[in-house]
Design a protein around this motif. Sequence first.
Motif, mmCIF file in Angstrom:
data_model
loop_
_atom_site.group_PDB
_atom_site.id
_atom_site.type_symbol
_atom_site.label_atom_id
_atom_site.label_comp_id
_atom_site.label_asym_id
_atom_site.label_seq_id
_atom_site.Cartn_x
_atom_site.Cartn_y
_atom_site.Cartn_z
ATOM 1 N N GLY A 258 0.795 -1.224 0.000
ATOM 2 C CA GLY A 258 0.000 0.000 0.000
ATOM 3 C C GLY A 258 0.823 1.267 0.000
ATOM 4 O O GLY A 258 0.300 2.347 0.282
ATOM 5 N N ASN A 259 2.102 1.167 -0.312
ATOM 6 C CA ASN A 259 2.979 2.343 -0.360
ATOM 7 C C ASN A 259 2.865 3.017 -1.723
ATOM 8 O O ASN A 259 3.797 3.031 -2.516
ATOM 9 N N THR A 260 1.696 3.575 -1.981
ATOM 10 C CA THR A 260 1.446 4.224 -3.267
ATOM 11 C C THR A 260 0.760 5.559 -3.032
ATOM 12 O O THR A 260 0.274 5.841 -1.934
ATOM 13 N N ARG A 261 0.743 6.384 -4.073
ATOM 14 C CA ARG A 261 0.043 7.658 -4.053
ATOM 15 C C ARG A 261 -0.749 7.786 -5.340
ATOM 16 O O ARG A 261 -0.323 7.296 -6.381
ATOM 17 N N PRO A 262 -1.878 8.472 -5.295
ATOM 18 C CA PRO A 262 -2.644 8.692 -6.528
ATOM 19 C C PRO A 262 -1.815 9.490 -7.540
ATOM 20 O O PRO A 262 -1.061 10.399 -7.164
ATOM 21 N N PHE A 263 -1.979 9.172 -8.794
ATOM 22 C CA PHE A 263 -1.235 9.818 -9.868
ATOM 23 C C PHE A 263 -1.415 11.337 -9.834
ATOM 24 O O PHE A 263 -0.457 12.092 -9.997
ATOM 25 N N ALA A 264 -2.647 11.791 -9.627
ATOM 26 C CA ALA A 264 -2.918 13.234 -9.619
ATOM 27 C C ALA A 264 -2.124 13.932 -8.516
ATOM 28 O O ALA A 264 -1.629 15.051 -8.716
ATOM 29 N N ASP A 265 -1.978 13.284 -7.354
ATOM 30 C CA ASP A 265 -1.199 13.877 -6.267
ATOM 31 C C ASP A 265 0.280 13.988 -6.621
ATOM 32 O O ASP A 265 0.931 14.984 -6.328
ATOM 33 N N VAL A 266 0.800 12.969 -7.252
ATOM 34 C CA VAL A 266 2.209 12.980 -7.654
ATOM 35 C C VAL A 266 2.453 14.080 -8.677
ATOM 36 O O VAL A 266 3.424 14.837 -8.573
ATOM 37 N N MET A 267 1.563 14.194 -9.659
ATOM 38 C CA MET A 267 1.733 15.229 -10.680
ATOM 39 C C MET A 267 1.640 16.626 -10.078
ATOM 40 O O MET A 267 2.399 17.528 -10.438
#
Length: 68
Positions: free
Chosen positions: A49-58
């Motif tokens: 679960g060590n992920t972030r939504p793509f929109a947040d990263v961008m």
Amino acid sequence: MPNIRSSADLRNNYNDISSYCHAYNEPVFITKNGKGSKLQEGLADIDAGNTRPFADVMADLRHRRERR
């Protein structure tokens, strides 16, 4: 668990890998110079679960770029 094979293994055992690909509906990752460990680390992060939504990263990248 993904099937990770080296390029040397592909060269030396092509028929075995080809048979595997035809028999199973899952990817086989071919690596060069042992780079498959990074792939394994990334898949482990996803499982944990060590992920972030793509929109947040961008948005974070855009913000960093604007500060320069």
